[in-house]
Design a protein around this motif. Structure first.
Motif, PDB file in Angstrom:
ATOM      1  N   VAL A   1      -4.437  10.349  30.876  1.00 43.31           N
ATOM      2  CA  VAL A   1      -3.955  11.703  30.408  1.00 43.31           C
ATOM      3  C   VAL A   1      -5.135  12.440  29.670  1.00 43.31           C
ATOM      4  CG1 VAL A   1      -1.206  12.585  28.891  1.00 43.31           C
ATOM      5  CG2 VAL A   1      -1.549   9.946  30.538  1.00 43.31           C
ATOM      6  N   VAL A   2      -4.267  13.776  30.305  1.00 44.22           N
ATOM      7  CA  VAL A   2      -5.425  14.553  29.533  1.00 44.22           C
ATOM      8  C   VAL A   2      -4.572  15.576  29.330  1.00 44.22           C
ATOM      9  CG1 VAL A   2      -7.207  16.010  29.841  1.00 44.22           C
ATOM     10  CG2 VAL A   2      -7.357  14.707  30.857  1.00 44.22           C
TER      11      VAL A   2
ATOM     12  N   LEU B   1      10.590  23.486  24.129  1.00 42.26           N
ATOM     13  CA  LEU B   1       8.791  22.960  24.660  1.00 42.26           C
ATOM     14  C   LEU B   1       8.467  23.773  26.433  1.00 42.26           C
ATOM     15  CD1 LEU B   1       6.659  21.561  21.897  1.00 42.26           C
ATOM     16  CD2 LEU B   1       7.235  23.866  21.792  1.00 42.26           C
ATOM     17  N   TYR B   2       7.981  24.659  26.705  1.00 46.77           N
ATOM     18  CA  TYR B   2       8.184  24.429  28.104  1.00 46.77           C
ATOM     19  C   TYR B   2       6.757  23.301  28.245  1.00 46.77           C
ATOM     20  CZ  TYR B   2       6.921  25.380  32.763  1.00 46.77           C
ATOM     21  OH  TYR B   2       6.048  25.179  33.935  1.00 46.77           O
ATOM     22  N   TYR B   3       6.561  22.577  29.540  1.00 43.14           N
ATOM     23  CA  TYR B   3       5.424  21.888  29.640  1.00 43.14           C
ATOM     24  C   TYR B   3       5.656  21.703  31.707  1.00 43.14           C
ATOM     25  CZ  TYR B   3       8.060  17.222  30.343  1.00 43.14           C
ATOM     26  OH  TYR B   3       8.531  16.367  30.867  1.00 43.14           O
ATOM     27  N   LYS B   4       4.470  21.512  31.451  1.00 39.24           N
ATOM     28  CA  LYS B   4       4.213  21.210  32.906  1.00 39.24           C
ATOM     29  C   LYS B   4       2.672  20.019  32.813  1.00 39.24           C
ATOM     30  CE  LYS B   4       1.919  25.674  34.051  1.00 39.24           C
ATOM     31  NZ  LYS B   4       0.778  26.618  34.322  1.00 39.24           N
ATOM     32  N   ASP B   5       3.368  18.852  34.129  1.00 43.79           N
ATOM     33  CA  ASP B   5       2.607  17.553  34.145  1.00 43.79           C
ATOM     34  C   ASP B   5       2.604  17.179  35.574  1.00 43.79           C
ATOM     35  OD1 ASP B   5       3.110  15.022  33.926  1.00 43.79           O
ATOM     36  OD2 ASP B   5       4.746  14.509  32.867  1.00 43.79           O
ATOM     37  N   TRP B   6       1.572  17.414  35.542  1.00 45.67           N
ATOM     38  CA  TRP B   6       0.735  17.359  37.371  1.00 45.67           C
ATOM     39  C   TRP B   6       0.054  16.278  37.014  1.00 45.67           C
ATOM     40  CZ3 TRP B   6      -1.676  23.217  37.627  1.00 45.67           C
ATOM     41  CH2 TRP B   6      -0.424  23.801  37.308  1.00 45.67           C
ATOM     42  N   GLY B   7       0.101  15.630  38.614  1.00 44.15           N
ATOM     43  CA  GLY B   7      -0.895  14.564  38.335  1.00 44.15           C
ATOM     44  C   GLY B   7      -0.542  13.235  38.640  1.00 44.15           C
TER      45      GLY B   7
ATOM     46  N   LEU C   1      -8.462  18.744  37.739  1.00 45.70           N
ATOM     47  CA  LEU C   1      -8.911  17.275  37.129  1.00 45.70           C
ATOM     48  C   LEU C   1      -7.487  16.827  37.328  1.00 45.70           C
ATOM     49  CD1 LEU C   1      -9.392  18.255  33.281  1.00 45.70           C
ATOM     50  CD2 LEU C   1     -11.166  16.885  35.214  1.00 45.70           C
ATOM     51  N   ALA C   2      -5.762  16.961  37.699  1.00 45.32           N
ATOM     52  CA  ALA C   2      -5.122  16.455  38.436  1.00 45.32           C
ATOM     53  C   ALA C   2      -5.831  15.529  40.068  1.00 45.32           C
ATOM     54  CB  ALA C   2      -3.424  17.292  38.769  1.00 45.32           C
ATOM     55  N   ASP C   3      -6.555  17.002  40.564  1.00 44.51           N
ATOM     56  CA  ASP C   3      -6.973  15.917  42.267  1.00 44.51           C
ATOM     57  C   ASP C   3      -7.739  14.401  42.018  1.00 44.51           C
ATOM     58  OD1 ASP C   3      -5.788  17.904  42.842  1.00 44.51           O
ATOM     59  OD2 ASP C   3      -6.907  20.129  43.356  1.00 44.51           O
ATOM     60  N   GLN C   4      -8.555  14.969  40.751  1.00 47.51           N
ATOM     61  CA  GLN C   4      -9.604  13.160  40.535  1.00 47.51           C
ATOM     62  C   GLN C   4      -8.783  12.256  39.774  1.00 47.51           C
ATOM     63  OE1 GLN C   4     -12.794  14.021  41.243  1.00 47.51           O
ATOM     64  NE2 GLN C   4     -12.501  15.722  41.974  1.00 47.51           N
TER      65      GLN C   4
END
Length: 286
Positions: free
Chosen positions: A34-35, A22-28, A55-58
């Motif tokens: 965690v969302v 599974l490819y995933y992104k983990d930003w912020g 939301l990452a910017d927040q």
């Protein structure tokens, strides 16, 4: 190295217990609340970019994976069903050791997070958000007469086999974003993005997923919700009609907050992204 971390792979991949990557992104910020985001059919995690960036910017840590058979994840022949989708989400949450998670699911992804709670409980879950989501059930049955006739989904299957590339263009240029409505502000970019994401997915996987999102009964899963839940739906959703989905789900989830967007289509994560971003932020802050 412990078992959880050893399952995490380089280049943002996680391997599930049954061998699917599974490819995933983990930003912020990694220390932010965690969302997680679960996407719709036949899309991938790219469809959540607007919400994730906002939301990452927040200050939130935002994580989204490509469902098995979709996007950059591998394309298993078997296991293209809601139980496996929910278990894959569990693999992401457990491998990354996430806690106090807010689960956000769009359309098919709404079914995914609902089945996750049904199968895995809410020990790691703080809140849940169902956006244009399919629960309680899309298919019309004797004991669920408000659903859509089986012929609707058989038509999708036939169109997928006949020419799925054209099917994705037709969905994106028509009902998904409401571009078939008079006066619609048609975006070729959104149409192209939908098509590209669809064509990245496996043919068998997207075909099987039609049954997963349409015929899965989530009523027992919704009964297990015991966390604050936000439900957002457009009242002009031509893909997942609001009466059989959001209104019915809100009646089954105790103290759920239902927000209806007047005139909004199914793909409101793009067409109404600014309002949705703010509604998600407000929900997360409560």
């Amino acid at each position: 190295m412990n078992t959880q971390s050893s399952r995490a792979q380089a280049a943002s991949y996680i391997t599930t217990p049954d061998g699917v990557q599974l490819y995933y992104k983990d930003w912020g910020p990694k220390d932010g609340p965690v969302v997680t985001f679960s996407h719709g059919w036949p899309l991938n995690s790219d469809s959540w970019e607007s919400q994730m960036l906002f939301l990452a910017d927040q200050g939130y840590r935002v994580i989204a994976h490509d469902r098995r058979g979709h996007g950059r994840s591998s394309q298993p022949w078997e296991g293209n069903d809601m139980d496996h989708y929910a278990d894959d989400l569990a693999a992401v949450i457990n491998t990354l050791d996430l806690n106090d998670v807010t689960l956000v699911g769009f359309s098919t992804g709404g079914g995914e997070i609902t089945r996750y709670i049904g199968r895995h409980g809410t020990d790691r879950v703080k809140k849940a958000a169902l956006i244009s989501a399919v629960p309680p059930m899309m298919l019309q049955t004797e004991d669920y007469p408000g659903g859509l006739p089986i012929e609707v989904f058989d038509g999708l299957r036939k169109a997928s086999l006949d020419n799925r590339s054209q099917l994705y263009r037709d969905i994106a240029s028509g009902p998904f974003f409401g571009f078939n409505r008079d006066g619609a502000n048609v975006s070729q970019g959104l149409i192209d993005s939908f098509w590209v994401q669809g064509m990245q997915a496996g043919h068998k996987n997207t075909y099987d997923c039609i049954a997963a999102f349409s015929a899965t009964d989530f009523r027992a899963d919704l009964a297990k919700f015991d966390v604050p839940t936000l439900i957002v739906h457009g009242d002009d959703d031509q893909i997942v009609p609001i009466d059989a989905s959001a209104h019915a789900a809100a009646e089954r989830v105790q103290n759920a907050e239902l927000i209806v967007y007047p005139g909004a289509p199914h793909g409101l994560t793009d067409t109404h992204k600014d309002r949705l971003n703010q509604d998600l932020l407000d929900f997360l802050a409560k």
